[in-house]
Design an enzyme around this catalytic site. Sequence first.
Site, mmCIF file in Angstrom:
data_model
loop_
_atom_site.group_PDB
_atom_site.id
_atom_site.type_symbol
_atom_site.label_atom_id
_atom_site.label_comp_id
_atom_site.label_asym_id
_atom_site.label_seq_id
_atom_site.Cartn_x
_atom_site.Cartn_y
_atom_site.Cartn_z
ATOM 1 N N TYR A 79 -2.300 14.570 -7.616
ATOM 2 C CA TYR A 79 -1.690 15.834 -8.059
ATOM 3 C C TYR A 79 -1.192 16.660 -6.878
ATOM 4 O O TYR A 79 -0.221 17.402 -6.999
ATOM 5 C CB TYR A 79 -2.670 16.611 -8.949
ATOM 6 C CG TYR A 79 -2.839 15.944 -10.297
ATOM 7 C CD1 TYR A 79 -3.941 15.123 -10.551
ATOM 8 C CD2 TYR A 79 -1.878 16.061 -11.291
ATOM 9 C CE1 TYR A 79 -4.074 14.455 -11.755
ATOM 10 C CE2 TYR A 79 -1.995 15.402 -12.494
ATOM 11 C CZ TYR A 79 -3.106 14.594 -12.727
ATOM 12 O OH TYR A 79 -3.223 13.918 -13.915
ATOM 13 N N ARG B 161 2.235 15.412 -6.287
ATOM 14 C CA ARG B 161 3.182 15.903 -7.286
ATOM 15 C C ARG B 161 3.432 17.404 -7.121
ATOM 16 O O ARG B 161 4.539 17.884 -7.360
ATOM 17 C CB ARG B 161 2.671 15.559 -8.678
ATOM 18 C CG ARG B 161 2.605 14.032 -8.905
ATOM 19 C CD ARG B 161 2.103 13.671 -10.261
ATOM 20 N NE ARG B 161 2.988 14.139 -11.305
ATOM 21 C CZ ARG B 161 2.616 14.240 -12.578
ATOM 22 N NH1 ARG B 161 1.370 13.912 -12.920
ATOM 23 N NH2 ARG B 161 3.436 14.676 -13.491
ATOM 24 N N HIS C 112 0.022 20.884 -21.702
ATOM 25 C CA HIS C 112 -0.727 19.934 -20.866
ATOM 26 C C HIS C 112 -1.112 20.529 -19.514
ATOM 27 O O HIS C 112 -1.476 19.795 -18.594
ATOM 28 C CB HIS C 112 0.080 18.648 -20.659
ATOM 29 C CG HIS C 112 0.228 17.839 -21.912
ATOM 30 N ND1 HIS C 112 1.127 16.806 -22.023
ATOM 31 C CD2 HIS C 112 -0.387 17.910 -23.117
ATOM 32 C CE1 HIS C 112 1.046 16.275 -23.236
ATOM 33 N NE2 HIS C 112 0.152 16.927 -23.911
ATOM 34 N N GLY D 133 13.790 14.858 -24.572
ATOM 35 C CA GLY D 133 13.320 14.073 -23.439
ATOM 36 C C GLY D 133 11.858 13.703 -23.508
ATOM 37 O O GLY D 133 11.151 13.735 -22.497
ATOM 38 N N ALA E 73 19.935 14.610 -20.595
ATOM 39 C CA ALA E 73 19.630 15.993 -20.969
ATOM 40 C C ALA E 73 20.655 16.975 -20.408
ATOM 41 O O ALA E 73 21.041 17.924 -21.087
ATOM 42 C CB ALA E 73 18.227 16.352 -20.476
HETATM 43 N N1 APR Z 1 17.676 12.866 -20.305
HETATM 44 C C1 APR Z 1 17.037 12.861 -21.530
HETATM 45 N N2 APR Z 1 15.963 12.072 -21.818
HETATM 46 C C2 APR Z 1 15.542 11.241 -20.827
HETATM 47 C C3 APR Z 1 16.172 11.177 -19.538
HETATM 48 C C4 APR Z 1 17.276 12.049 -19.312
HETATM 49 N N3 APR Z 1 17.928 12.057 -18.148
HETATM 50 N N4 APR Z 1 15.513 10.236 -18.779
HETATM 51 C C5 APR Z 1 14.526 9.736 -19.572
HETATM 52 N N5 APR Z 1 14.551 10.331 -20.794
HETATM 53 C C6 APR Z 1 13.643 10.111 -21.928
HETATM 54 C C7 APR Z 1 13.179 8.663 -22.095
HETATM 55 O O1 APR Z 1 14.088 7.941 -22.908
HETATM 56 C C8 APR Z 1 11.816 8.862 -22.786
HETATM 57 O O2 APR Z 1 11.976 8.907 -24.204
HETATM 58 O O3 APR Z 1 12.477 10.868 -21.668
HETATM 59 C C9 APR Z 1 11.362 10.248 -22.301
HETATM 60 C C10 APR Z 1 10.221 10.223 -21.299
HETATM 61 O O4 APR Z 1 9.104 9.702 -21.979
HETATM 62 P P1 APR Z 1 7.690 9.619 -21.220
HETATM 63 O O5 APR Z 1 7.885 9.068 -19.876
HETATM 64 O O6 APR Z 1 6.772 8.920 -22.173
HETATM 65 O O7 APR Z 1 7.267 11.151 -21.007
HETATM 66 P P2 APR Z 1 6.668 12.163 -22.088
HETATM 67 O O8 APR Z 1 7.136 11.861 -23.468
HETATM 68 O O9 APR Z 1 6.928 13.531 -21.573
HETATM 69 O O10 APR Z 1 5.095 11.847 -21.966
HETATM 70 C C11 APR Z 1 4.193 12.591 -22.758
HETATM 71 O O11 APR Z 1 2.329 11.528 -21.678
HETATM 72 O O12 APR Z 1 1.726 10.647 -19.678
HETATM 73 C C12 APR Z 1 1.476 11.677 -20.549
HETATM 74 O O13 APR Z 1 0.691 13.878 -20.171
HETATM 75 C C13 APR Z 1 1.763 13.029 -19.922
HETATM 76 O O14 APR Z 1 3.003 14.907 -20.810
HETATM 77 C C14 APR Z 1 3.004 13.505 -20.678
HETATM 78 C C15 APR Z 1 2.888 12.784 -22.006
#
Ligand code: APR
Length: 235
Positions: free
Chosen positions: A55, A58, A108, A175, A219
């Site tokens: 962390y 990050r 989170h 996203g 996005a």
């Molecule tokens: N624009 C829009 N969407 C995007 C882009 C972009 N440039 N790049 C990637 N994505 C999308 C991907 O297609 C995917 O559906 O963003 C999503 C990212 O998904 P994850 O990596 O699973 O992230 P997230 O959904 O935020 O994860 C949820 O999981 O690991 C835990 O606590 C952590 O908050 C997190 C939670």
Amino acid sequence: MPRSRIVILTGAGISAESGVATFRDPDGVWAKFNLEDVATPEGFARDPAKVQDFYNMRRRQMDSVEPNVAHAALARLEREVRGDILLVTQNIDDLHERAGSRNLIHMHGELGRALCQDCGASSVWAADIAVQSGCPACGAKGRLRPDVVWFGEMPYRMEEIGEALTRCDLFVAIGTSGSVYPAAGFVEEARAAGALTIELNLKCAGWASRFDDQMEGPATQVVPAFVERILSATG
Ligand code: APR
């Protein structure tokens, strides 16, 4: 025109074009780090230094990234929309705040805060957390952890979020892959309240079918266009 009540859920995808890695994409965080080791209370108990390093790395990255036009568009929507808007983010970065969003819930947690396991205080924390760092509130040493919600822990402010979902008339997910509950269940709660549900994602897959509508693309392209649409629709 009735005042709209909007709930927006964001995930890692909204910060991807700012240079913050997502979690589950091929080059994502979980492809490089074992989530059991760095994102569970058990992993922290086993090796706190490894978790603090993860962390700290990050947190330091936040100094070299900036909000993008998708973050800015949501801040504009909050300023200009005729209605109530609640922004719920799964992200622990501070890019929504830096873009100007105010009515924001970090369900989170936040990279920029430290949590004391002794007194329970959550304190603003910009630097690295060392294993022996002291709590700004109670002074306890070696009891600080990143104020981040790990797997198996209850996210923050779930009652407020649940209340907003039961009252909303528009729910938008941006996203996020919809892989992690309870966030992945918000779309059903909003639908049950009669809300229109829309997904914005680079690739609308997986949970996309659970939404009334989708907008596909990066996005930084789809969010400003979507905000334009909402503002012109709500007058
Ligand atoms: N624009 C829009 N969407 C995007 C882009 C972009 N440039 N790049 C990637 N994505 C999308 C991907 O297609 C995917 O559906 O963003 C999503 C990212 O998904 P994850 O990596 O699973 O992230 P997230 O959904 O935020 O994860 C949820 O999981 O690991 C835990 O606590 C952590 O908050 C997190 C939670």
